[in-house]
Write a protein that holds these residues in place. Sequence first.
Motif, short mmCIF file in Angstrom:
data_model
loop_
_atom_site.label_atom_id
_atom_site.label_comp_id
_atom_site.label_asym_id
_atom_site.label_seq_id
_atom_site.Cartn_x
_atom_site.Cartn_y
_atom_site.Cartn_z
N ILE A 39 -14.29 101.71 -14.30
CA ILE A 39 -14.86 102.38 -15.47
C ILE A 39 -14.06 103.64 -15.79
CG2 ILE A 39 -16.92 103.51 -16.39
CD1 ILE A 39 -18.60 101.66 -14.65
N PHE A 40 -13.66 104.36 -14.76
CA PHE A 40 -12.85 105.57 -14.93
C PHE A 40 -11.56 105.25 -15.68
CE2 PHE A 40 -9.54 108.46 -13.58
CZ PHE A 40 -10.14 109.71 -13.62
N MET A 41 -10.88 104.19 -15.29
CA MET A 41 -9.61 103.84 -15.92
C MET A 41 -9.81 103.34 -17.35
SD MET A 41 -7.43 102.09 -12.79
CE MET A 41 -8.69 100.87 -12.46
N VAL A 42 -10.88 102.59 -17.58
CA VAL A 42 -11.13 102.08 -18.94
C VAL A 42 -11.42 103.22 -19.89
CG1 VAL A 42 -12.69 100.67 -20.33
CG2 VAL A 42 -11.91 99.82 -18.13
N TYR A 43 -12.21 104.20 -19.43
CA TYR A 43 -12.49 105.36 -20.29
C TYR A 43 -11.20 106.13 -20.60
CZ TYR A 43 -14.32 109.79 -21.96
OH TYR A 43 -14.56 110.91 -22.72
N ARG A 44 -10.34 106.28 -19.59
CA ARG A 44 -9.07 106.98 -19.82
C ARG A 44 -8.21 106.23 -20.82
NH1 ARG A 44 -6.05 109.81 -21.32
NH2 ARG A 44 -4.51 111.15 -20.30
N LEU A 45 -8.27 104.91 -20.81
CA LEU A 45 -7.47 104.10 -21.72
C LEU A 45 -8.00 104.12 -23.14
CD1 LEU A 45 -5.18 101.98 -22.15
CD2 LEU A 45 -6.86 100.23 -21.52
#
Length: 224
Positions: A39-45
């Motif tokens: 979820i952290f990486m998807v939000y950053r993307l």
Amino acid sequence: MNYIDIFKKSFLEGYASTNLTVKSICVCMLITILISAYIFMVYRLLNRNAFYNKNFNMSLPAIAILTAAIILTIQSNIVISLGMVGALSIVRFRTAIKDPMVLVFLFWAISAGIICGAGFAVIAVIASAVLTLGLLAADHLPIAKSPQILLVNASTFENEEMIMEMVKKYCSLYKVKARNLTQDHLDMAIEVRVKEEGSLVKGLMGVDNVISASLIAHDGEVTF
């Protein structure tokens, strides 16, 4: 022993505890950490805000892990679960959420923690994958493009018609948002949708008495 005592005994015995081992807790926490990192990486993307809020993104894994821990605790004893509900009911969040996507990621993190804590990690993985595909598809769909703001400054108000003719030439859609007029000065703010941005600005600078022309992009709502 009367009927009420029998009912209380059977109810408490049925929901008194759930066998939680150290292994099951560690597995639950590990899966929650992996999903929350995803979820952290998807939000950053997918973050489209002007400024990336790292603190908020770091809070998403923390929310998921804490939620999973709470669900594991609630499963252990019904008395504890009732006390947990009473304790959490006093929590109030008064910060207004202005971006709907922030609410989506908050609910995603909480849901992942609940599902993993309940022991249905497969559902959390599948739901995360489906949600990611949906967000990526919606993000790349050419539904509409945010308009731009054209700021024009002229030394005389008599050039407004010539300015608007130039705007009509290069812009498919336009709308005057503000017009500031003095005895010897004209300021205009026009919401436009234009492809040849450089040609529009150069054309406006070629109009007599135009002092400056600025084209500003923004990430606001689409109005047309």
